[in-house]
Design a protein around this motif. Structure first.
Motif, PDB file in Angstrom:
ATOM      1  N   THR A  58      -1.848   8.822  10.948  1.00 11.62           N
ATOM      2  CA  THR A  58      -1.264   8.189   9.767  1.00 11.62           C
ATOM      3  C   THR A  58      -1.166   6.680   9.959  1.00 11.62           C
ATOM      4  O   THR A  58      -1.027   6.186  11.074  1.00 11.62           O
ATOM      5  CB  THR A  58       0.129   8.753   9.466  1.00 11.62           C
ATOM      6  N   ASN A  59      -1.240   5.971   8.848  1.00  4.88           N
ATOM      7  CA  ASN A  59      -1.248   4.508   8.905  1.00  4.88           C
ATOM      8  C   ASN A  59      -0.250   3.927   7.919  1.00  4.88           C
ATOM      9  O   ASN A  59       0.073   4.553   6.894  1.00  4.88           O
ATOM     10  CB  ASN A  59      -2.645   3.978   8.602  1.00  4.88           C
ATOM     11  N   SER A  60       0.198   2.735   8.225  1.00  8.89           N
ATOM     12  CA  SER A  60       1.134   2.038   7.336  1.00  8.89           C
ATOM     13  C   SER A  60       0.451   1.686   6.019  1.00  8.89           C
ATOM     14  O   SER A  60      -0.717   1.295   6.009  1.00  8.89           O
ATOM     15  CB  SER A  60       1.629   0.761   8.021  1.00  8.89           C
ATOM     16  N   PRO A  61       1.175   1.786   4.908  1.00  9.66           N
ATOM     17  CA  PRO A  61       0.597   1.389   3.617  1.00  9.66           C
ATOM     18  C   PRO A  61       0.467  -0.123   3.471  1.00  9.66           C
ATOM     19  O   PRO A  61      -0.214  -0.601   2.567  1.00  9.66           O
ATOM     20  CB  PRO A  61       1.584   1.955   2.596  1.00  9.66           C
ATOM     21  N   THR A  62       1.108  -0.893   4.367  1.00 10.15           N
ATOM     22  CA  THR A  62       1.006  -2.354   4.321  1.00 10.15           C
ATOM     23  C   THR A  62       0.701  -2.866   5.727  1.00 10.15           C
ATOM     24  O   THR A  62       0.882  -2.163   6.722  1.00 10.15           O
ATOM     25  CB  THR A  62       2.310  -3.005   3.832  1.00 10.15           C
ATOM     26  N   TYR A  63       0.240  -4.110   5.790  1.00  6.66           N
ATOM     27  CA  TYR A  63      -0.105  -4.724   7.071  1.00  6.66           C
ATOM     28  C   TYR A  63       0.827  -5.880   7.414  1.00  6.66           C
ATOM     29  O   TYR A  63       0.596  -6.596   8.373  1.00  6.66           O
ATOM     30  CB  TYR A  63      -1.566  -5.201   7.039  1.00  6.66           C
ATOM     31  N   ASP A  64       1.901  -6.043   6.646  1.00  2.12           N
ATOM     32  CA  ASP A  64       2.864  -7.107   6.891  1.00  2.12           C
ATOM     33  C   ASP A  64       4.023  -6.558   7.716  1.00  2.12           C
ATOM     34  O   ASP A  64       3.882  -5.552   8.415  1.00  2.12           O
ATOM     35  CB  ASP A  64       3.335  -7.704   5.557  1.00  2.12           C
ATOM     36  N   ASP A  65       5.169  -7.211   7.636  1.00  2.00           N
ATOM     37  CA  ASP A  65       6.320  -6.773   8.431  1.00  2.00           C
ATOM     38  C   ASP A  65       6.770  -5.347   8.089  1.00  2.00           C
ATOM     39  O   ASP A  65       7.440  -4.696   8.895  1.00  2.00           O
ATOM     40  CB  ASP A  65       7.487  -7.740   8.238  1.00  2.00           C
ATOM     41  N   GLY A  66       6.387  -4.874   6.900  1.00  3.53           N
ATOM     42  CA  GLY A  66       6.718  -3.498   6.548  1.00  3.53           C
ATOM     43  C   GLY A  66       6.078  -2.486   7.474  1.00  3.53           C
ATOM     44  O   GLY A  66       6.583  -1.366   7.625  1.00  3.53           O
ATOM     45  N   SER A  67       4.971  -2.866   8.115  1.00  2.00           N
ATOM     46  CA  SER A  67       4.318  -1.947   9.048  1.00  2.00           C
ATOM     47  C   SER A  67       5.191  -1.681  10.271  1.00  2.00           C
ATOM     48  O   SER A  67       5.136  -0.603  10.862  1.00  2.00           O
ATOM     49  CB  SER A  67       2.953  -2.499   9.469  1.00  2.00           C
ATOM     50  N   LEU A  68       6.011  -2.657  10.664  1.00  2.00           N
ATOM     51  CA  LEU A  68       6.939  -2.449  11.780  1.00  2.00           C
ATOM     52  C   LEU A  68       7.941  -1.349  11.449  1.00  2.00           C
ATOM     53  O   LEU A  68       8.242  -0.492  12.288  1.00  2.00           O
ATOM     54  CB  LEU A  68       7.665  -3.754  12.103  1.00  2.00           C
TER      55      LEU A  68
END
Length: 245
Positions: A58-68
């Motif tokens: 699974t991967n984060s839907p965003t690549y910004d700080d939301g991925s943390l």
């Protein structure tokens, strides 16, 4: 062996599932589309129940700080569910550059995911990969119009998703590594040059302009996203992959 693949309906996951099934493993593919959510934990305990191995793609839907936030919460939830289900091997797909690319939030988030896994109670394996060939189309859309594609000259060593899936299958069917296995493609490209090759192969006459102010990868310096000396090298070249498509 019962293997559960979270993110098993996606580009890499679907390939992995087919390989594992051909190896006569009992395989279950889960994702948001099948009702399993690692953030809310909806369907998660049921999905991993009885599994010998769980593979997390699974991967984060965003690549910004939301991925943390995504990788912390999803990893913590998965570790708890896997421990409760007595899972014997937890495999996580990570990225080459995790732990060394501090300029980009997404890479810091993947490093955090790895750290949580390594400190957790479940035997584990980490597979670090470079970007897949199939992601190049998305990169071309980062900053493009009808005449021009702008991309940085960041060095990449991309890999075919099929080659990555084979490596994941080998690791998933084997004993826990309690460490990291890295895999990359056979060739290094500057991202802007990779775009030129791709457009030329498709007869797309748009100009590619090197712009080191475009995309999150512009902040990456040197060869941080390429294979290290310890990495496995896949065999499929980008030209072979383009031709096959």
């Amino acid at each position: 062996m019962k293997i559960v693949v979270l993110g098993g309906t996606g580009m890499i996951g679907s390939r992995l599932v087919r390989i594992l099934q051909a190896g006569e493993h009992e395989v279950a593919a889960h994702s948001l589309s099948t009702g399993v959510d690692l953030i809310s934990e909806k369907g998660l305990p049921e999905a991993v129940k009885g599994a010998d191995v769980v593979v997390n793609l699974t991967n984060s839907p965003t690549y910004d700080d939301g991925s943390l936030v995504f990788f912390r919460q999803s990893m913590e939830n998965l570790l708890l569910a896997s421990e409760d289900a007595d899972v014997r091997h937890l495999v996580v797909l990570s990225v080459i550059g995790a732990g060394s690319v501090h300029e980009v939030a997404y890479y810091r988030a993947k490093a955090l995911q790895e750290q949580l896994l390594q400190a957790g109670p479940v035997p584990f394996s980490i597979v670090r990969s470079t970007q897949v060939f199939e992601s190049v189309d998305g990169m071309l859309r980062w900053s493009a119009d009808e005449n021009t594609v702008r991309l940085p000259g960041t060095l990449l060593q991309p890999i075919a998703a099929a080659d990555l899936a084979w490596t994941l299958a080998q690791v998933s069917a084997g004993p826990p590594l309690q460490g990291v296995r890295s895999i990359a493609g056979p060739e290094v490209f500057a991202l802007d040059e990779l775009a030129r090759i791709t457009l030329a192969a498709r007869g797309d006459r748009r100009a590619v302009v090197k712009d080191d102010g475009v995309s999150m990868l512009a902040a990456v310096r040197g060869d941080a996203l390429t294979a290290g000396f310890e990495s496995d090298i896949a065999t499929t070249t980008y030209e072979q992959w383009l031709t096959a498509r």
